[in-house]
Write an enzyme that holds these catalytic residues in place. Structure first.
Site, PDB file in Angstrom:
ATOM      1  N   HIS A 292       0.828  -1.211   0.000  1.00 18.91           N
ATOM      2  CA  HIS A 292       0.000   0.000   0.000  1.00 18.91           C
ATOM      3  C   HIS A 292       0.867   1.267   0.000  1.00 18.91           C
ATOM      4  CE1 HIS A 292      -2.962   2.962   1.117  1.00 18.91           C
ATOM      5  NE2 HIS A 292      -2.374   3.185   2.274  1.00 18.91           N
TER       6      HIS A 292
ATOM      7  N   HIS B  89       3.632   7.248   5.003  1.00 13.67           N
ATOM      8  CA  HIS B  89       2.429   7.908   5.534  1.00 13.67           C
ATOM      9  C   HIS B  89       1.707   7.090   6.603  1.00 13.67           C
ATOM     10  CE1 HIS B  89       0.114   5.476   2.598  1.00 13.67           C
ATOM     11  NE2 HIS B  89      -0.903   5.679   3.408  1.00 13.67           N
TER      12      HIS B  89
ATOM     13  N   GLU C 139       1.317   5.656  12.395  1.00 11.92           N
ATOM     14  CA  GLU C 139       0.039   5.143  12.875  1.00 11.92           C
ATOM     15  C   GLU C 139       0.023   3.618  12.980  1.00 11.92           C
ATOM     16  OE1 GLU C 139      -3.094   5.811  10.191  1.00 11.92           O
ATOM     17  OE2 GLU C 139      -4.661   5.171  11.554  1.00 11.92           O
ATOM     18  N   ASP C 140       0.468   2.962  11.929  1.00 15.23           N
ATOM     19  CA  ASP C 140       0.303   1.507  11.880  1.00 15.23           C
ATOM     20  C   ASP C 140       1.554   0.721  12.236  1.00 15.23           C
ATOM     21  OD1 ASP C 140      -2.337   1.714  11.143  1.00 15.23           O
ATOM     22  OD2 ASP C 140      -1.831   1.919   9.017  1.00 15.23           O
TER      23      ASP C 140
ATOM     24  N   ASP D 211      -3.300   8.085  -1.233  1.00 11.44           N
ATOM     25  CA  ASP D 211      -3.585   7.046  -0.235  1.00 11.44           C
ATOM     26  C   ASP D 211      -5.002   6.514  -0.432  1.00 11.44           C
ATOM     27  OD1 ASP D 211      -3.673   5.630   2.317  1.00 11.44           O
ATOM     28  OD2 ASP D 211      -4.699   7.387   3.132  1.00 11.44           O
TER      29      ASP D 211
ATOM     30  N   ASP E 188     -22.998  13.924 -24.133  1.00 10.80           N
ATOM     31  CA  ASP E 188     -21.547  13.869 -23.909  1.00 10.80           C
ATOM     32  C   ASP E 188     -21.108  12.546 -23.303  1.00 10.80           C
ATOM     33  OD1 ASP E 188     -22.675  14.270 -21.457  1.00 10.80           O
ATOM     34  OD2 ASP E 188     -21.201  15.746 -20.784  1.00 10.80           O
TER      35      ASP E 188
HETATM   36 MN    MN Z   1      -2.714   4.583   3.958  1.00 11.79          MN
END
Ligand code: MN
Length: 532
Positions: A47, A71, A75-76, A137, A258
């Site tokens: 990811h 990123h 957090e993870d 993300d 369109d």
């Molecule tokens: Mn992420």
């Protein structure tokens, strides 16, 4: 898995220092996420690498790409903020901080959600790259949404449709907007998504051969005019936007012209108009369907000529004409202005283009404000707190919402101000004020200055006195009449459209949050009012 070579391969024009920086972030993140898995069972690092690759494709600088890699690390993967700062610098930490969702212990559920969004926006107001990392993300998360537990899918898809796709749109990132919408659509309304896809497929078959003929015919005619270096392609309308349009046209597909559009990309602005002449000489245009977004760009900066013509080969067809620069900007929007690849090369050209017409220079004022700071983008000594490279509408928005108390009101206010359509109106001096659609002179006055709003006595639109209820239209010139003895009345709360104006009016009336009067059009607000 995306290799570091693939990411670096997209970074044309990067210095060896930039490449080393990204390589270091790649290895660091890979190690930090070791042992973690995505819902799909694949390694989590997939990811981070995919997010970084997309940022590289968008031409972002090394710091942003590295921030994409890292990123989720805090957090993870439980890497400390101090360590990220030590290894990769303040600026990268600032971006990663802005993207990071809040810890679960302090906030829960919807509140955690709103707080994360608020934090994202506030950080974005200082550095627009925060938002671009967030969009990349989200894009990869949407691509892999099928693996997420079912009860979460719909919420994530809805949030993408209601918040992230409109943000991408507002930043002129047309490709991102369309992709996010079409990735989310099947999870939000599977039946409608299937139905719309079938309709579009049918129509595509119907028009493909005809459009190919039109393409050939146009090539021949344009060559006669000396225009040979151009390209054409057929663009199919996105499924979500087709669905929205179908709803407006009562599901009558014959009223939508369109679904398939023929796009012609030519070298210069002059060539655009030459091409338009050729198209109209060849096919009859539908009256009222011609739009000159070159002279009058959309609020998000989009430029092109649109015309709808009747062709014997393919029936009614929309034709879009633009130059390469406009094409790139229509796809990548604000990111194209920050792009490393383009810095220096095109800034001067763009600046000239902007100055060409009065109207486009006005509408582009926020992009203009980006340019000087963009020239100085550097990962070493960049001051992450400087608010210079952010469009003013965005930083004002973050400011206006920074002190809003409840999380529900925050998200609702945000949706209203930011995610609905905008109108651009002018002060008598020619400054542009950017407001949500259906704004009134009251909103206009407060957008200029709270003092002007608090002492609003009357308003003129295009020189004529109007009532406070008047809805302002694009391009109108609004003049506010001020008088010391004039003061807001409670009735204004029902008239004002922006939360900024409503907040000031409440303050001027000396009302607390709980005393807000009932607003029939915003039922959820009154429900909350009794809770405090
Ligand atoms: Mn992420």
């Amino acid at each position: 898995m995306t290799s570091v070579k693939e990411i670096v391969g997209e970074m044309t024009g990067a210095t060896s220092e930039d490449i080393t920086f990204v390589e270091k972030a790649y290895e660091y993140s890979k190690k930090a996420h070791e042992g973690q898995a995505r819902y799909s069972g694949e390694p989590y690092f997939i990811h981070a690498a995919a997010t970084a690759k997309m940022l590289a494709e968008y031409g972002m600088d090394a710091t942003t790409i590295a921030a994409g890699l890292l990123h989720d690390a805090i957090e993870d993967a439980r890497v400390s903020r101090e360590e990220v700062e030590k290894e990769f610098g303040k600026e990268l930490l600032f971006i990663v901080d802005g993207v990071t969702k809040l810890g679960t212990h302090k906030y829960r559920g919807a509140e955690r959600h709103a707080e994360s969004l608020r934090r994202l926006l506030v950080a974005t107001a200082s550095d627009i790259r925060v938002l671009i990392v967030k969009l990349a993300d989200r894009y990869h998360n949407m691509q892999t949404l099928e693996h997420v537990p079912e009860h979460k899918r719909r919420r994530i898809a809805l949030e993408t449709l209601e918040i992230y796709a409109p943000i991408a749109d507002r930043l002129g990132m047309g490709k991102m907007k369309r992709d996010l919408e079409d990735l989310a659509f099947p999870y939000v309304d599977p039946d409608a998504a299937r139905h719309t896809a079938e309709l579009r497929k049918l129509k595509t078959k119907e028009t493909e051969n005809g459009l190919a003929k039109v393409q050939r015919e146009l090539k021949k005619e344009l060559a006669k005019k000396g225009l040979t270096t151009f390209r054409t392609d057929i663009r199919m309308k996105g499924l979500w936007s087709l669905h929205q349009k179908l709803k407006r046209k009562r599901d009558d597909i014959s009223l939508i012209h369109d679904i398939a559009a023929l796009r012609i990309v030519v070298p210069s602005i002059e060539d655009c108009y030459t091409t338009l002449g050729t198209v109209h000489a060849l096919y009859k245009p539908l009256p009222g369907e011609f739009k000159d977004y070159i002279a009058f760009p959309k609020p998000n900066g989009y430029q092109s000529l649109h015309t709808t013509v009747v062709t014997p080969e393919a029936g009614i067809v929309e034709i879009q004409i633009r130059n390469e620069e406009m094409h790139r900007r229509a796809q990548f929007g604000i990111a194209s202005h920050m792009s490393y690849k383009q810095l220096g090369k095109n800034v001067e050209k763009l600046d000239k283009e902007i100055q060409k017409s009065r109207f486009s220079s006005l509408s582009f004022s926020w992009i203009r404000s980006l340019i000087p700071s963009l020239m100085k983008v550097s990962k070493k000594d960049g001051n992450a707190k400087s608010a210079t490279n952010v469009p003013s509408w965005l930083s004002e928005l973050a400011e206006a919402h920074a002190e809003v108390a409840g999380s529900e009101e925050f998200v609702e206010g945000l949706k209203e101000d930011f995610f609905s359509h905008r109108v651009f109106v002018f002060t008598p001096q020619g400054d542009v004020i950017d407001l949500p659609a259906a704004s009134t002179p009251i909103d206009f006055a407060y957008a200029i200055h709270s003092d002007l709003g608090d002492h609003l006595q009357g308003a003129k639109v295009n020189g004529k006195l109007v009532s406070f209820e008047t809805r302002l239209g694009n391009g109108e010139v609004v003049e506010i009449l001020r008088k010391d003895s004039a003061h807001p009345s409670p009735k204004w709360l029902e008239i004002a459209r922006t939360s900024l104006a409503r907040r000031h009016i409440r303050a001027a009336l000396g009302m607390s949050e709980a005393e807000r009067p009932h607003q029939p059009s915003h039922g959820h607000r009154t429900r909350r009012a009794g809770r405090k």
